[in-house]
Structure formats: C-alpha cells, structure tokens
Design a protein around this motif. Structure first.
Motif, PDB file in Angstrom:
ATOM      1  N   LEU A 114       0.828  -1.213   0.000  1.00 22.27           N
ATOM      2  CA  LEU A 114       0.000   0.000   0.000  1.00 22.27           C
ATOM      3  C   LEU A 114       0.859   1.259   0.000  1.00 22.27           C
ATOM      4  CD1 LEU A 114      -2.714  -1.099   2.598  1.00 22.27           C
ATOM      5  CD2 LEU A 114      -3.044  -0.801   0.132  1.00 22.27           C
ATOM      6  N   ILE A 115       1.922   1.247   0.766  1.00 19.50           N
ATOM      7  CA  ILE A 115       2.824   2.399   0.829  1.00 19.50           C
ATOM      8  C   ILE A 115       3.516   2.601  -0.512  1.00 19.50           C
ATOM      9  CG2 ILE A 115       4.987   3.216   1.866  1.00 19.50           C
ATOM     10  CD1 ILE A 115       3.988   1.885   4.494  1.00 19.50           C
ATOM     11  N   PHE A 116       3.971   1.526  -1.124  1.00 23.00           N
ATOM     12  CA  PHE A 116       4.649   1.625  -2.415  1.00 23.00           C
ATOM     13  C   PHE A 116       3.682   2.128  -3.497  1.00 23.00           C
ATOM     14  CE2 PHE A 116       8.695  -1.141  -2.178  1.00 23.00           C
ATOM     15  CZ  PHE A 116       8.941  -0.704  -0.896  1.00 23.00           C
ATOM     16  N   LEU A 117       2.471   1.569  -3.533  1.00 24.47           N
ATOM     17  CA  LEU A 117       1.491   1.997  -4.527  1.00 24.47           C
ATOM     18  C   LEU A 117       1.138   3.470  -4.358  1.00 24.47           C
ATOM     19  CD1 LEU A 117      -0.947  -1.058  -4.602  1.00 24.47           C
ATOM     20  CD2 LEU A 117       0.590  -0.326  -6.433  1.00 24.47           C
ATOM     21  N   THR A 118       0.994   3.900  -3.116  1.00 27.49           N
ATOM     22  CA  THR A 118       0.660   5.302  -2.854  1.00 27.49           C
ATOM     23  C   THR A 118       1.764   6.230  -3.332  1.00 27.49           C
ATOM     24  OG1 THR A 118      -0.700   4.702  -0.937  1.00 27.49           O
ATOM     25  CG2 THR A 118       0.098   6.969  -1.054  1.00 27.49           C
ATOM     26  N   ASN A 119       3.001   5.903  -2.987  1.00 25.31           N
ATOM     27  CA  ASN A 119       4.128   6.770  -3.354  1.00 25.31           C
ATOM     28  C   ASN A 119       4.415   6.784  -4.848  1.00 25.31           C
ATOM     29  OD1 ASN A 119       4.949   7.904  -0.842  1.00 25.31           O
ATOM     30  ND2 ASN A 119       5.850   5.952  -0.255  1.00 25.31           N
ATOM     31  N   LEU A 120       4.213   5.651  -5.515  1.00 23.08           N
ATOM     32  CA  LEU A 120       4.589   5.551  -6.921  1.00 23.08           C
ATOM     33  C   LEU A 120       3.455   5.901  -7.880  1.00 23.08           C
ATOM     34  CD1 LEU A 120       6.745   2.287  -6.835  1.00 23.08           C
ATOM     35  CD2 LEU A 120       7.523   4.667  -6.758  1.00 23.08           C
ATOM     36  N   LEU A 121       2.207   5.637  -7.487  1.00 21.65           N
ATOM     37  CA  LEU A 121       1.087   5.836  -8.402  1.00 21.65           C
ATOM     38  C   LEU A 121       0.140   6.953  -7.983  1.00 21.65           C
ATOM     39  CD1 LEU A 121       0.159   2.113  -9.207  1.00 21.65           C
ATOM     40  CD2 LEU A 121       1.771   3.625 -10.390  1.00 21.65           C
ATOM     41  N   HIS A 122       0.235   7.409  -6.732  1.00 19.19           N
ATOM     42  CA  HIS A 122      -0.668   8.464  -6.248  1.00 19.19           C
ATOM     43  C   HIS A 122       0.110   9.508  -5.450  1.00 19.19           C
ATOM     44  CE1 HIS A 122      -4.392   6.323  -7.388  1.00 19.19           C
ATOM     45  NE2 HIS A 122      -3.675   5.240  -7.138  1.00 19.19           N
ATOM     46  N   PHE A 123       1.285   9.858  -5.938  1.00 15.40           N
ATOM     47  CA  PHE A 123       2.165  10.762  -5.190  1.00 15.40           C
ATOM     48  C   PHE A 123       1.548  12.141  -4.984  1.00 15.40           C
ATOM     49  CE2 PHE A 123       5.762  13.729  -4.835  1.00 15.40           C
ATOM     50  CZ  PHE A 123       6.426  13.160  -3.751  1.00 15.40           C
ATOM     51  N   ASN A 124       0.697  12.582  -5.915  1.00 15.41           N
ATOM     52  CA  ASN A 124       0.114  13.931  -5.825  1.00 15.41           C
ATOM     53  C   ASN A 124      -1.214  13.973  -5.085  1.00 15.41           C
ATOM     54  OD1 ASN A 124       2.059  15.516  -7.422  1.00 15.41           O
ATOM     55  ND2 ASN A 124       1.448  14.154  -9.089  1.00 15.41           N
ATOM     56  N   TYR A 125      -1.566  12.895  -4.388  1.00 16.89           N
ATOM     57  CA  TYR A 125      -2.879  12.787  -3.757  1.00 16.89           C
ATOM     58  C   TYR A 125      -3.188  13.969  -2.841  1.00 16.89           C
ATOM     59  CZ  TYR A 125      -6.529  11.085  -0.618  1.00 16.89           C
ATOM     60  OH  TYR A 125      -7.664  10.968   0.139  1.00 16.89           O
ATOM     61  N   MET A 126      -2.259  14.353  -2.006  1.00 18.05           N
ATOM     62  CA  MET A 126      -2.479  15.481  -1.108  1.00 18.05           C
ATOM     63  C   MET A 126      -1.305  16.461  -1.191  1.00 18.05           C
ATOM     64  SD  MET A 126      -2.007  13.416   2.506  1.00 18.05           S
ATOM     65  CE  MET A 126      -1.684  14.912   3.456  1.00 18.05           C
ATOM     66  N   MET A 127      -0.867  16.703  -2.419  1.00 12.63           N
ATOM     67  CA  MET A 127       0.295  17.556  -2.645  1.00 12.63           C
ATOM     68  C   MET A 127       0.052  18.971  -2.123  1.00 12.63           C
ATOM     69  SD  MET A 127       3.350  17.730  -3.626  1.00 12.63           S
ATOM     70  CE  MET A 127       3.363  16.009  -4.129  1.00 12.63           C
ATOM     71  N   ASN A 128       1.077  19.504  -1.457  1.00 14.36           N
ATOM     72  CA  ASN A 128       1.038  20.894  -0.986  1.00 14.36           C
ATOM     73  C   ASN A 128       2.426  21.503  -1.141  1.00 14.36           C
ATOM     74  OD1 ASN A 128       2.642  20.174   1.360  1.00 14.36           O
ATOM     75  ND2 ASN A 128       0.777  19.397   2.307  1.00 14.36           N
ATOM     76  N   ALA A 129       2.570  22.747  -0.759  1.00 14.72           N
ATOM     77  CA  ALA A 129       3.829  23.458  -0.991  1.00 14.72           C
ATOM     78  C   ALA A 129       5.004  22.814  -0.274  1.00 14.72           C
ATOM     79  CB  ALA A 129       3.677  24.917  -0.552  1.00 14.72           C
ATOM     80  N   ASP A 130       4.803  22.374   0.967  1.00 12.03           N
ATOM     81  CA  ASP A 130       5.893  21.782   1.727  1.00 12.03           C
ATOM     82  C   ASP A 130       6.326  20.448   1.136  1.00 12.03           C
ATOM     83  OD1 ASP A 130       6.051  23.865   3.559  1.00 12.03           O
ATOM     84  OD2 ASP A 130       4.500  23.005   4.833  1.00 12.03           O
ATOM     85  N   LEU A 131       5.363  19.577   0.810  1.00  7.88           N
ATOM     86  CA  LEU A 131       5.693  18.288   0.215  1.00  7.88           C
ATOM     87  C   LEU A 131       6.393  18.482  -1.125  1.00  7.88           C
ATOM     88  CD1 LEU A 131       2.385  16.305   0.893  1.00  7.88           C
ATOM     89  CD2 LEU A 131       4.531  16.096   2.132  1.00  7.88           C
ATOM     90  N   ALA A 132       5.887  19.420  -1.916  1.00  8.49           N
ATOM     91  CA  ALA A 132       6.458  19.656  -3.241  1.00  8.49           C
ATOM     92  C   ALA A 132       7.898  20.148  -3.160  1.00  8.49           C
ATOM     93  CB  ALA A 132       5.597  20.672  -3.991  1.00  8.49           C
ATOM     94  N   SER A 133       8.211  20.872  -2.098  1.00  6.80           N
ATOM     95  CA  SER A 133       9.548  21.463  -1.987  1.00  6.80           C
ATOM     96  C   SER A 133      10.647  20.412  -1.946  1.00  6.80           C
ATOM     97  CB  SER A 133       9.616  22.348  -0.734  1.00  6.80           C
ATOM     98  OG  SER A 133       8.715  23.424  -0.833  1.00  6.80           O
ATOM     99  N   ASP A 134      10.358  19.252  -1.351  1.00  6.50           N
ATOM    100  CA  ASP A 134      11.364  18.202  -1.300  1.00  6.50           C
ATOM    101  C   ASP A 134      11.670  17.649  -2.689  1.00  6.50           C
ATOM    102  OD1 ASP A 134      11.832  18.378   1.364  1.00  6.50           O
ATOM    103  OD2 ASP A 134      11.260  16.331   1.866  1.00  6.50           O
ATOM    104  N   ALA A 135      10.635  17.484  -3.514  1.00  9.78           N
ATOM    105  CA  ALA A 135      10.854  17.006  -4.879  1.00  9.78           C
ATOM    106  C   ALA A 135      11.632  18.027  -5.695  1.00  9.78           C
ATOM    107  CB  ALA A 135       9.512  16.695  -5.545  1.00  9.78           C
ATOM    108  N   VAL A 136      11.321  19.306  -5.503  1.00  6.28           N
ATOM    109  CA  VAL A 136      12.045  20.374  -6.196  1.00  6.28           C
ATOM    110  C   VAL A 136      13.503  20.399  -5.748  1.00  6.28           C
ATOM    111  CG1 VAL A 136      12.201  22.873  -6.479  1.00  6.28           C
ATOM    112  CG2 VAL A 136       9.964  21.759  -6.544  1.00  6.28           C
TER     113      VAL A 136
END
Length: 540
Positions: free
Chosen positions: A24-46
């Motif tokens: 479930l954790i792998f599926l969430t991170n790989l296929l639904h990464f933007n589910y609750m995307m916000n500025a703080d979460l996005a900053s790590d990817a940037v």
C-alpha cells in the motif's frame, strides 16, 4: 491444532500484514504521489532535482527551511532523478526506500534486543499499521518521509544500546557508525537531539542512578550472567564475583560515555555554518496552560484520535492504556530494585522522546505540531509486543482480534481513498500548470503556497518560483533557489504570473508599474494568469 501450528499461523498472518502495508505504501508513493500535494511536500521534490542538477549535497543557491537536508529523502531522490529525469517518480521511490530503511532498522533492533521473530514482525507491522494521521504518515512513509531517516537511526542506535547493556560490552564498529549518524543528524538541525540523543541521555542518566540505587542486587545479577556465559557459575560465586563486578562497571561506564558522546557529537553537528538551528525563549509562566491547550491536543492528533472512527478510537484508547500501564509497572520494578532488561530500557527511550518534547515545547515559545510526537506510534507498538510476552489464552486472542480490526480500519479509511483517487487530482493548481504547459510557458511566479506545488504537478515541465510579495515579485527566501530569479535568468523571457484571488488587490501595484507590459491571459478557478514578454522577478 497444537500451539506450534497456531504460532506458525500467527507468524504467516503478521508477515502477510507487513507485505500488505508495504504494498500500500509503495502503490501510494509511486502511483498516487500527488494525492495530497502541498507546498511543503512539493519542496522536497524540487530540492531533489536541484541537488542532482547542481551536483551539490547542499545546493549553494537553496534557501533552507526548518532543517538542512543531508541524508534525507531529497538526497536519495536526487539519485533516482538522475536515472529517470522524473521528479515525481524519484521522490516516490525515495519514500519507498526510506520505508524499507525503517523496517530494516526495526529488524536490526529486534535482533540485537533478543526479540523473537514473531515479536519483531509484530513490531514492524504495528509500526506500519498504527499511523492513521496523514501528517504522521508524511513524516514516516508517504510523500516526503521527513523523519524517516531519524526513525531508522533511532532504531539502529537503540539496537546498539540494547545489545551493549545485555552483553555488557560494546562493539566498536556499531558504536563508531552510530557516532557518524549522530554527526549527520546534528548537521541537519536540532531534531536528532530532540527525538533521540536527548531522551537517550536522560534514560541513561536514570539507568546510572538506578544502578547505584540497586547496586548489590544488580551486581549479583551481572555476575550470574557473566558466569553463565563463561560456563563457570560455581567458581564465579565462590570467588565473590569481584572480576564480574569490575567488568560490569567498566561496561556500564563505556555505555554511558558512548551515550554522552552521541549527544555531544550531535550538538557539534548543529554548530556547522550550514546547519539550521531553532530560536526560542522561555515560557515558564504560561507553560502549564500551553501544555493543556496546545500540547495535549496535538499529542491526541498524533496518535490518531481525530482521524479514527469509533472502533479505532476504542482500540487506540486501549493501546494508550497498555503503554501507560507498562510504564507504571517498570517504575514499580525500579522501586523494588528488580532487574530491568535491556529491551525495557530501549522502550523507555522511545517513550521519553515525546514526553521530553512536550515539556520543552510547553515551557518555551517553540511552535507546536502533532508531528513532534510521532514516536508515540512506536511506543504503543512496542508496548503491545512487550505485554504480549506475558499474556496467553483468551487475552492473547482478544489482542490479536483488536489488532486485526485496527489493520482493516486503517486500510479502509486511509489507503483505499488514496488508491481510488485520480492521479494527479484535477485541482485548480493542476489545471493552471497544464494550461501553462500547453501554451509554452516554462517560467512562472506565484506565492509560496502555489509555486513549488504547481511545479511538481507539472513534473517540473513548468518552473514556478515563489515570490515574497506579488507587488514586488521579489524572491521568497524559503525553500527556493536563487538561480530562478533575475539576473540569474534572462530578463527578456516569456513569463507567467499566477495570482490567487486573495492577492489580486496587492497585485494592482505591480500592474500599475508595468501596465503596458503585462496582460491577463486566463482565469482558472481562483487564479488569474498574467503574462509578459519580460521576467520581472527580483533576486534582492
């Protein structure tokens, strides 16, 4: 069915639960990464993308937030970005790998603390299954894994600690590696001291005082352990155990010295110029009020009371009660001078962390959040494992049923909604990013709440950078890079300005200054998209 078959069946079910939650954790991170995307979460990817493109562990152009990321998720995601060029997939993969690190560290701890295989598996399963608060999930397993590295190092360090107490000797390699980890966490900020090294120091101080308080009985216990290990119990007893006592004292001294060194080394790490510290002052007079009105409600949120349904709340109350009862029992055993096993000292360290954090936050002006008490999850999981050793029959069966119910509730309330959701979610921010991409705008500016968020929703195809104020278009010095602003980018460049409704009035000053150079292109939801042939961002 005999007891052996029942035990094996339980083992299979627990391990199946672990596989389920990892899936479930792998599926969430790989296929639904933007589910609750916000500025703080996005900053790590940037940041991960910037680490790779700049080839710097700490990019010199990046404005650091609460912590300097040295061995965190963005550093791992940078490697995946280099291999794939996909910032969303890279960050998702890094979160999956961080989850694996946590599981490995718990298994390491369990083996060093002499937990049985079923007990280790149960600790892993509960660690994965108990979090129902999405903020806590962000810290550990999903979308950012902010404190995953802290958690992995915590269990590794506790494994070294428990083994050293149990065997009354310390392995130099493990001790040295733990010191390196302490330095790295210190370089990142104060969180390592708050979560691990401060509480560990406090519990070791208590253990030292307890050794003096129960000296005679503890020395006899140490002699019996050493003599049994040497296979010569009678000779040890007849000699008075002097050698055993000296060896035990030496081992305890080395352990205490190592714990102190961990704290000092981690503090030294915080003194590096690039380390991010925290500023706060005392709050003695209003401490109790803050404890009651702010800290305790946040601890309740961290445990998951607000997110869990009625059955989940009942189970969480039982888990908290079990944890508190186990703590009281350990205190009573200390009072009676009974021996305390190494695994129990490790349990006390995990319990001490949220308690120390709560006291620090209550009696200082340090800002509070439920994320600071995430170790309560592992304290409850650990308590279940330790109590499970002592119960059998109907009580054990009842406990297994409660765990199974909570696992099902967690899957149904937390993960199923994620897996059923569209990816990416069709939000205004996603539509804005898609519109800019379709109209060939690769550079844009907006407020912090929207900038990195839209960048990630377009998977980096549009670089939206944060501004401090929309009337000046000056750089927002928080989780952004100086290389995205004039003069580090061309002034003559097609540029978009994404203005939320709340900032429209303030943006009029900017429009007045550039009235013949900026035009309204489109309005999408609450956002107005203005465009220009010039980049009016300001670095300073």
């Amino acid at each position: 069915m005999n007891q052996t078959k029942i035990s094996k069946a339980g083992q299979i079910l627990v391990e199946a639960g672990i596989v389920l939650f990892l899936g479930l954790i792998f599926l969430t991170n790989l296929l639904h990464f933007n589910y609750m995307m916000n500025a703080d979460l996005a900053s790590d990817a940037v940041l991960a993308r910037l680490i790779w493109t700049s080839k710097e562990i700490i990019p010199s152009t990046w404005y650091i937030a609460a912590e300097t990321r040295i061995i965190g998720t963005p550093n791992i995601a940078a490697l995946f970005y280099g291999m794939t060029g996909n910032m969303v997939f890279a960050e998702g993969m890094a979160c999956c790998l961080m989850t694996v690190f946590i599981v490995i560290s718990i298994v390491f701890f369990g083996k060093k603390a002499d937990l049985k295989r079923l007990e280790i598996d149960l600790l892993v399963l509960l660690g994965l299954a108990l979090p129902v608060n999405k903020v806590i999930l962000e810290l550990l397993y999903l979308f950012a894994s902010y404190y995953a590295v802290h958690t992995a190092i915590l269990f590794f360090t506790l494994g070294v600690y428990a083994e050293s107490i149990k065997k009354e000797k310390m392995k130099p390699v493990s001790a040295g590696l733990s010191l390196i980890f302490a330095l790295c966490l210190g370089m990142q900020g104060m969180r390592g001291i708050l979560i691990l090294y401060g509480p560990l120091f406090g519990i070791e101080a208590i253990r030292t005082l307890y050794r003096f308080y129960s000296r005679g009985q503890q020395e006899r216990q140490a002699c019996r352990r050493l003599a049994a290990a040497a296979g010569d119990k009678d000779s040890a007893a007849s000699s008075g155990g002097f050698g055993c006592k000296e060896k035990s004292k030496k081992a305890d001294f080395i352990i205490s010295l190592w714990v102190c060194t961990l704290l000092v080394v981690s503090f030294i790490g915080t003194c590096f110029p690039f380390s991010e510290g925290q500023e706060f002052s005392r709050n003695i007079r209003k401490g109790l009020f803050k404890l009651a009105t702010v800290v305790l409600p946040n601890t309740k949120r961290a445990i998951g009371f607000e997110q869990a349904g009625i059955y989940g709340k009942i189970i969480l109350i039982i888990l908290v009660a079990i944890t508190c009862c186990l703590l009281v029992e350990l205190i009573c055993r200390m009072w009676k001078k009974e021996p305390i096993e190494a695994v129990n000292w490790a349990f006390l360290v995990i319990c001490a962390s949220p308690v120390v954090t709560a006291l620090i936050i209550s009696f200082t002006t340090f800002g509070d959040s439920e994320r600071y008490y995430f170790l309560l999850i592992y304290a409850m999981a650990f308590a279940v494992v330790l109590v499970g050793r002592r119960i059998s029959g109907r009580w054990k069966s009842a406990g297994e049923i409660l765990i199974a119910i909570f696992v099902i509730i967690n899957v149904y309330t937390v993960y199923l909604p994620i897996l059923k959701s569209a990816e990416p979610p069709q939000t205004d921010e996603y539509i804005v990013g898609k519109y800019l991409e379709e109209n060939q705008y690769r550079t844009a500016y907006s407020t912090f709440d929207n900038a990195n968020l839209i960048t990630v929703l377009t998977n980096g195809r549009v670089q939206v950078s944060a501004v401090s104020s929309v009337d000046k278009m000056d750089i927002c010095k928080w989780m952004t890079s100086t290389q995205w602003y004039v003069p580090n980018v061309p002034f003559k460049e097609r540029t978009a300005y994404i203005i939320p409704e709340s900032q429209e009035e303030k943006f009029k000053d900017f429009l007045t200054e550039h009235k013949n150079e900026v035009d309204l292109l489109q309005k999408i939801g609450e956002y107005s998209i203005y465009v220009s042939d010039y980049n009016f961002s300001v670095l300073d």
